[in-house]
Every structure is written in C-alpha cells, then in structure tokens.
Design a protein around this motif. Structure first.
Motif, PDB file in Angstrom:
ATOM      1  N   LEU A 156       0.804  -1.290  -0.026  1.00  0.00           N
ATOM      2  CA  LEU A 156       0.032   0.048  -0.299  1.00  0.00           C
ATOM      3  C   LEU A 156       0.739   1.018  -0.021  1.00  0.00           C
ATOM      4  N   VAL A 157       1.809   1.121   0.964  1.00  0.00           N
ATOM      5  CA  VAL A 157       2.490   2.518   1.066  1.00  0.00           C
ATOM      6  C   VAL A 157       3.614   2.705  -0.220  1.00  0.00           C
ATOM      7  N   ALA A 158       3.965   1.542  -0.537  1.00  0.00           N
ATOM      8  CA  ALA A 158       5.111   1.589  -1.954  1.00  0.00           C
ATOM      9  C   ALA A 158       4.401   2.159  -3.101  1.00  0.00           C
ATOM     10  N   SER A 159       3.050   1.617  -3.094  1.00  0.00           N
ATOM     11  CA  SER A 159       2.378   1.826  -4.403  1.00  0.00           C
ATOM     12  C   SER A 159       1.900   3.493  -4.329  1.00  0.00           C
ATOM     13  N   ALA A 160       1.617   4.002  -2.985  1.00  0.00           N
ATOM     14  CA  ALA A 160       1.216   5.300  -2.880  1.00  0.00           C
ATOM     15  C   ALA A 160       2.181   6.447  -3.300  1.00  0.00           C
ATOM     16  N   PHE A 161       3.573   5.964  -2.728  1.00  0.00           N
ATOM     17  CA  PHE A 161       4.721   6.692  -3.162  1.00  0.00           C
ATOM     18  C   PHE A 161       4.670   6.775  -4.818  1.00  0.00           C
ATOM     19  N   ALA A 162       4.723   5.467  -5.430  1.00  0.00           N
ATOM     20  CA  ALA A 162       5.224   5.386  -6.762  1.00  0.00           C
ATOM     21  C   ALA A 162       3.965   6.290  -7.487  1.00  0.00           C
ATOM     22  N   GLU A 163       2.812   6.278  -7.207  1.00  0.00           N
ATOM     23  CA  GLU A 163       1.855   7.058  -7.638  1.00  0.00           C
ATOM     24  C   GLU A 163       2.172   8.467  -7.985  1.00  0.00           C
ATOM     25  N   ARG A 164       2.946   9.082  -7.012  1.00  0.00           N
ATOM     26  CA  ARG A 164       3.338  10.384  -6.791  1.00  0.00           C
ATOM     27  C   ARG A 164       4.623  10.870  -7.745  1.00  0.00           C
ATOM     28  N   THR A 165       5.450   9.628  -7.492  1.00  0.00           N
ATOM     29  CA  THR A 165       6.847  10.074  -7.885  1.00  0.00           C
ATOM     30  C   THR A 165       7.173   9.326  -9.173  1.00  0.00           C
ATOM     31  N   GLY A 166       6.362   8.627  -9.502  1.00  0.00           N
ATOM     32  CA  GLY A 166       6.668   7.740 -10.871  1.00  0.00           C
ATOM     33  C   GLY A 166       7.730   6.556 -10.811  1.00  0.00           C
ATOM     34  N   GLU A 167       8.365   6.445  -9.379  1.00  0.00           N
ATOM     35  CA  GLU A 167       9.206   5.558  -9.443  1.00  0.00           C
ATOM     36  C   GLU A 167       8.848   4.119  -8.557  1.00  0.00           C
ATOM     37  N   ASP A 168       9.865   3.383  -8.672  1.00  0.00           N
ATOM     38  CA  ASP A 168       9.584   1.953  -7.845  1.00  0.00           C
ATOM     39  C   ASP A 168      10.110   2.216  -6.419  1.00  0.00           C
ATOM     40  N   HIS A 169       9.166   2.062  -5.485  1.00  0.00           N
ATOM     41  CA  HIS A 169       9.547   2.212  -3.846  1.00  0.00           C
ATOM     42  C   HIS A 169       9.621   1.013  -3.159  1.00  0.00           C
ATOM     43  N   ARG A 170       9.556   0.109  -3.828  1.00  0.00           N
ATOM     44  CA  ARG A 170       9.605  -1.295  -3.278  1.00  0.00           C
ATOM     45  C   ARG A 170      11.169  -1.549  -2.889  1.00  0.00           C
ATOM     46  N   VAL A 171      11.469  -2.468  -2.022  1.00  0.00           N
ATOM     47  CA  VAL A 171      12.615  -2.682  -1.606  1.00  0.00           C
ATOM     48  C   VAL A 171      12.977  -4.425  -1.393  1.00  0.00           C
ATOM     49  N   ASP A 172      14.065  -4.809  -2.070  1.00  0.00           N
ATOM     50  CA  ASP A 172      14.718  -6.268  -2.051  1.00  0.00           C
ATOM     51  C   ASP A 172      15.379  -6.024  -0.999  1.00  0.00           C
ATOM     52  N   VAL A 173      15.208  -6.788   0.160  1.00  0.00           N
ATOM     53  CA  VAL A 173      15.984  -6.653   1.285  1.00  0.00           C
ATOM     54  C   VAL A 173      16.860  -8.430   1.284  1.00  0.00           C
ATOM     55  N   GLY A 174      16.828  -9.200   0.235  1.00  0.00           N
ATOM     56  CA  GLY A 174      17.413 -10.366   0.343  1.00  0.00           C
ATOM     57  C   GLY A 174      16.685 -11.387   1.089  1.00  0.00           C
ATOM     58  N   ALA A 175      16.364 -11.029   2.256  1.00  0.00           N
ATOM     59  CA  ALA A 175      15.737 -12.054   3.249  1.00  0.00           C
ATOM     60  C   ALA A 175      14.607 -11.327   3.987  1.00  0.00           C
ATOM     61  N   PRO A 176      13.531 -11.298   3.664  1.00  0.00           N
ATOM     62  CA  PRO A 176      12.454 -10.390   4.598  1.00  0.00           C
ATOM     63  C   PRO A 176      12.135 -10.758   5.844  1.00  0.00           C
TER      64      PRO A 176
END
Length: 406
Positions: A307-327
């Motif tokens: 939800l939060v990553a998508s909300a940022f992406a709608e405003r910035t046009g960038e991908d705000h998801r994060v690959d942390v390797g081992a969540p």
C-alpha cells in the motif's frame, strides 16, 4: 488505491472490542513503529505497578528475596523462548547484553572484531570500544541490501582473518529489516575458532524458538519489542563454555555465583520489568495465541508494504519497493522519495519532525545513503493505520523531499 494484497481482518478482544484496547497507546497519535520501543499491554503495566508498590511498601523483604523471584521469572522466560534456563540470563536490553560480552571477553593485542554495515549503531560502538581496549580494530563486512543469505555468509566470513577474535552479527537487522544468516556464520566461525555474538534484538515474539539450529557463543534479544514486555527486559543466552567468563555489568553480591545466577542479583535496581514480562507475552498467548498473531502481523505487513510503496510510486513515478534479500515477517522497508533520511542523523530528525508536526509515530532509517520508511506491525495495528499513513504522510513526505531538492 489498488493493491493486490488483501487487508487482513483486524484482531479483536472479547466482546468485539478492538485489540488496541488492551494497550494504552494514545488515540491522538498514529502508531506504526512497534519495532523501535514496543508497546506494553495494560495488564503488564498494572502488574509492574503492583510489584513496584510491593517493593516500596517493604523494601527489606523485597530486595532480600528478589534474586529468587528473578530466577523464577528467568525460568518462565526461557520456556517462552525455548532456551535452557541454566544458559539464559536476564539483562536490561540487547545492547547491555552485548556490553557484557565486550567487557568479559579477553583478547591479545591486535585482535579484530568483525561487524556488518547493517549492525545496530550502539552495539557497533561497543565493539569499537572493545577493540580499542584490546589494541585491535573493527573490520566491517559490507553486505548489499539485496544479498542472498549465501552471499551474506560469504561476505562476512571473507572479512575474517587469523586475527579475528569475535564476529558480531544481527539476526534481524534494525536499519534494513532483513535476516542475516547467523546459523551459517556461527557454524563457520566455530570451525575457525572465532567467537560469535548474535544480536537478536527484534526476534523474541516475532519467531518461535529463535535459537533453533543456531550454535553461537552468545545470543541477545529484547523482550520489550515484539514480546511486549515492560522496557528494560532482555535475555543473554550463552549455550557453551564462554558463559563461565560472562559477568553482569554491575558487580553485586551474586558475583561468586555461577552463570546465570550471578545475573539475578543486581543490588537495588528496579527489576520489576523482569517479573512482569510473562504477563505481557502471556496476554497475547491467552487472547489470540502467538501463531495467530504472527500470521496476522505478516499479512498486515504484506498489505502495508504494498500500500505505502504504491502510494509513493503514484506520486513520484518511481519504484519504492525494496529487495532486502531475506525479509522479516512484521518489519518492512519502503524507499522514501529521494532527499529524505540520507543519513542516520537525518532519519532521526525526520522521525522527530513527523511525530511533532503530524502526531505519527514512525521509523525512518538510512542505509548506504538511501532513506527508508521502516514499518512494523503488531496485534493492535489494523489496515486502517497504514491507510491513514498513506493519506496523512505520503503527500507530506513527497512535499518535504521536494523542498530538500530546491
């Protein structure tokens, strides 16, 4: 806003009351940062207050019997964690447990301590002080945020040399909300004769049986975070022979005793947090059951992260998801708009500004020059909390980021 992850139904108390009623968190603030300082259930606060009243009513009787009461609490807490109570000591917090190791462990001149760049700042500072005392140095293993467990293991062990005396490694990292391969590192270290200290500060409550398959020399973990104990409650577990060298930070009348009994005596410190801890995690066990709460925290974190990553992406046009390797199940990262929380100091300043100006309790972290929102979930959180965060904070954070770029 569209998300592909379903929001889980909120946990409830008897009579259909919201789970949050079991805590005393202010309804005037939005709470999305359980992972930093925890939240103590009402019943545990009441239990601790009753214990304090008993202490103040009869201090002579209280302090003369306190070591036995601490020992009994230690046995209960060890049962909750699945650890051997004869190898488990109570300490004020995970950083204090790490300090026990630094103060007790001896090493010759030139000895090295290996840490990672994901390490908790206070624990790493303690390692640096120990290395200076030894006439040695700290070596930092650089582990990319998206490194696989196998890659992280190789990078940590590659930082070790014949001079390495100690490895300090987080089980769950604070700034980056990911697992590091502590079992594999501890096994490799054992083969090379290196002591391993595992910082499991966030693990108690988040995962059952946190030491399963882990053969480290010392493990420390906080009960005040996800186990919801009163603050100032943590454990130090020393399964092997190193325990005989470990002493509390305060020399008290228990000093001649064996480990862990010598940790049960700490003079006139207020140890009511230790005694009330079983009430805190017992509430969760009795009300919903820990397996159900862990599943809920995971589902809610899945929803909140997207939800939060998508909300940022709608405003910035960038991908705000994060690959942390081992969540991690209940701790997640979302990348902030560029310009925010680029350093630890900036992240803390942003946290303070958000709580002061917007009454939102949130964690912001920095890693390798990039800022992140670190969300965390618990039984009292609901999907609406993170929907409110999106409405109240995403536009504001984007605006503040724009201001920094001018």
């Amino acid at each position: 806003m569209q998300t592909t992850t379903q929001a889980p139904a909120a946990l409830m108390l008897e009579g259909g009351r919201p789970a949050a009623d079991a805590w005393t968190l202010s309804p005037e603030a939005l709470h999305t940062n359980h992972g930093s300082f925890g939240a103590v259930p009402r019943v545990a606060q009441e239990a601790q207050n009753a214990l304090r009243a008993e202490m103040d009513a009869g201090p002579v009787d209280w302090f003369s019997t306190l070591p036995e009461r601490v020992g009994a609490a230690r046995i209960e807490i060890a049962r909750f964690l699945g650890t051997d109570p004869t190898r488990t000591a109570l300490v004020p917090n995970a950083s204090g447990g790490a300090s026990v190791v630094y103060n007790s462990l001896s090493a010759g001149p030139g000895a090295e301590i290996v840490v990672t760049d994901h390490g908790y700042g206070a624990v790493t500072m303690g390692a640096e002080r120990a290395a200076r005392r030894w006439g040695g140095r700290v070596v930092t293993a650089r582990v990319p945020l998206d490194a696989t467990p196998e890659q992280a293991h190789e990078l940590v062990m590659a930082a070790c040399t014949d001079a390495t005396r100690l490895i300090v490694i987080d089980q769950i990292t604070s700034a980056t909300a990911r697992f590091l391969p502590v079992a594999e590192v501890a096994a490799s270290a054992r083969r090379r004769g290196i002591v391993t200290l595992v910082d499991g500060a966030h693990v108690p409550g988040l995962y059952a049986d946190p030491l399963a398959g882990l053969e480290c020399d010392v493990w420390v973990g906080n009960l005040h975070k996800f186990a919801c104990a009163p603050r100032g409650t943590a454990v130090l577990v020393a399964p092997g022979e190193l325990r005989h060298e470990l002493f509390p930070l305060i020399d008290s009348w228990g000093a001649p005793l064996d480990f862990p009994e010598r940790f049960d005596s700490q003079g006139t410190l207020d140890l009511t947090s230790y005694l009330a801890a079983p009430v805190a995690y017992g509430l969760i066990a009795d009300t919903w059951g820990w397996p159900a709460v862990r599943a809920y925290m995971t589902e809610l974190a899945d929803y909140a992260e997207q939800l939060v990553a998508s909300a940022f992406a709608e405003r910035t046009g960038e991908d705000h998801r994060v690959d942390v390797g081992a969540p991690v199940n209940a701790l997640r990262l979302v990348r902030l708009p560029e310009g925010l929380a680029r350093t630890h100091a900036e992240a803390d300043a942003l946290r303070d500004r958000v709580v002061r100006e917007r009454a939102v309790e949130a964690a912001f972290t920095s890693f390798d020059g990039v800022g992140y929102y670190r969300l965390s979930t618990h039984a009292y959180n609901t999907a609406r909390d993170f929907e409110d965060f999106v409405e109240r904070m995403v536009p504001t954070l984007c605006e503040w980021a724009s201001d920094t770029s001018r």
